[in-house]
Enzyme design. Structure first.
Site, PDB file in Angstrom:
ATOM      1  N   THR A  12       0.817  -1.220   0.000  1.00 19.19           N
ATOM      2  CA  THR A  12       0.000   0.000   0.000  1.00 19.19           C
ATOM      3  C   THR A  12       0.848   1.267   0.000  1.00 19.19           C
ATOM      4  O   THR A  12       0.489   2.279  -0.596  1.00 19.19           O
ATOM      5  CB  THR A  12      -0.936  -0.026   1.230  1.00 19.19           C
ATOM      6  OG1 THR A  12      -1.856  -1.096   1.032  1.00 19.19           O
ATOM      7  CG2 THR A  12      -1.708   1.255   1.421  1.00 19.19           C
ATOM      8  N   SER A  58       1.883  -7.790  -0.684  1.00 22.40           N
ATOM      9  CA  SER A  58       2.582  -8.814   0.104  1.00 22.40           C
ATOM     10  C   SER A  58       1.802 -10.115   0.235  1.00 22.40           C
ATOM     11  O   SER A  58       2.387 -11.149   0.545  1.00 22.40           O
ATOM     12  CB  SER A  58       2.974  -8.268   1.470  1.00 22.40           C
ATOM     13  OG  SER A  58       1.853  -8.024   2.267  1.00 22.40           O
TER      14      SER A  58
HETATM   15  N1  ASP Z   1      -2.379  -5.112   0.146  1.00 24.37           N
HETATM   16  C1  ASP Z   1      -1.348  -4.573   0.914  1.00 24.37           C
HETATM   17  C2  ASP Z   1      -0.157  -5.506   0.992  1.00 24.37           C
HETATM   18  O1  ASP Z   1       0.592  -5.547   0.041  1.00 24.37           O
HETATM   19  C3  ASP Z   1      -1.776  -4.149   2.246  1.00 24.37           C
HETATM   20  C4  ASP Z   1      -0.844  -3.128   2.748  1.00 24.37           C
HETATM   21  O2  ASP Z   1       0.235  -2.938   2.269  1.00 24.37           O
HETATM   22  O3  ASP Z   1      -1.233  -2.456   3.712  1.00 24.37           O
HETATM   23  O4  ASP Z   1       0.059  -6.192   1.976  1.00 24.37           O
END
Ligand code: ASP
Length: 330
Positions: A12, A58
């Site tokens: 994010t 991630s």
């Molecule tokens: N979707 C995101 C991740 O890559 C969530 C974040 O980074 O807060 O984990």
């Protein structure tokens, strides 16, 4: 001149809303994050270098991708030693928050360096007016450049708090203060330009040449059948982490499948499904802590399920011998 090196892996913190895509997508690379920090005119460290690894959300990391990041960190540190006066003072990794704690713990457990390694991320995307990415990144860079962060292993810095990789976990799916260390609290804070540590942590370093990917994590729930454990064993799992009840207890009907798994050479590690607290209990009823110890389970004290899995993957990556695995697991 020494510098802090940024490895940007996505998440994010690197995302912004793209109307054409209908949502947030990866849009900031390592050099964008680094130059934004420079233009915020903060003379935080002598220099900030950057590179990309991945990048990915991630939740899309594979075990190979995770291990590759660990290898890249080791390479960066080796280059530092080779050019000492020109070296890296600290490493900052920007990461998606979903699996950030697993990456941080893997680095803490397997990178035997005194150089600070700091992992950070963001809960709001860069196009959001409340974007927390730069504040977290600035705090992370300050910690990575701090001499006091040396010899503390890998740290997680978000929301101005400094957490040890071993204790921290993502506790809330939306909140900015999602990263907490439920058992022991943060080990320090970033207060404007000051990095303040309130306690130091001891870490375990486990030497391993690779991760064993065949390790499953099973969470117990009331009345749950043990078929999933039998299935894991028959599918060739090398290890299973069980998030057991309370201080380490399973229903009586789980004991035999656990004993069978252990006697067939599968490493079974126990952790708690509770958010905080250690393992051990006073009971002598069937399936309580003592039965699990007698069954030959490994005890993952102080680690949540996902980190116990990282540790078991590292221990099984280091050795096939159950006695050595037990010693490494600690
Ligand atoms: N979707 C995101 C991740 O890559 C969530 C974040 O980074 O807060 O984990």
């Amino acid at each position: 001149m020494s510098s802090v090196h940024l490895i940007a892996t996505g998440g994010t913190i690197a995302m912004a809303k793209d109307p054409a895509a209908g949502g947030a997508v990866l849009s900031l690379g390592g050099s964008d994050l680094a130059s934004a920090l420079r233009s915020l005119a903060l003379p935080i460290v002598p220099a900030l270098t950057s590179e990309e690894y991945g990048p990915l959300p991630s939740c899309q990391f594979t075990v190979d991708h995770l291990w590759g990041l660990r290898q890249r960190v080791v390479e960066c540190l080796a280059q530092t030693r080779a050019h000492d006066s020109d070296g890296i003072q600290g490493i900052v990794i920007t990461h998606g928050t979903d699996t950030l704690e697993e990456t941080a713990y893997l680095l803490d457990l397997t990178v035997p360096s005194s150089t600070p390694i700091v992992v950070t991320g963001a809960m709001r995307v860069a196009s959001d007016p409340g974007y927390d990415g730069y504040a977290n990144l600035i705090a992370a860079v300050r910690v990575a450049a701090s001499a006091e962060a040396e010899n503390l292993g890998t740290l997680v810095v978000l929301n101005d708090e400094i957490h040890s990789a071993r204790d921290v976990t993502k506790t809330h799916s939306q909140s900015l203060d999602t990263f907490q260390s439920p058992s022991w609290g943060p080990i320090g804070r970033v207060e404007a330009e000051r990095v303040v540590f309130t306690r130091r942590v001891q870490r375990q370093v486990l030497e391993c040449p690779s991760l064993e990917p065949g390790v499953l994590l099973v969470k117990l729930a009331v009345g749950m059948d043990a078929g999933i454990l039998r299935l894991a064993v028959s599918n060739g799992a090398r290890g299973v982490v069980i998030e057991a009840f309370g201080g380490g207890r399973v229903p009586p009907w789980w004991l035999d499948p656990i004993r069978q798994a252990v006697s067939s050479g599968v490493a079974v590690a126990i952790t708690s499904r509770c958010a905080a607290g250690s393992l051990g209990d006073p009971y002598r009823y069937t399936g309580a802590y003592k039965d699990l110890v007698e069954a030959g389970c490994l005890i993952a004290n102080g680690l949540n399920g996902q980190k116990a899995r990282i540790k078991l993957m590292a221990a099984l990556g280091a050795s096939c011998d159950p006695v050595t695995v037990r010693l490494l697991f600690g």
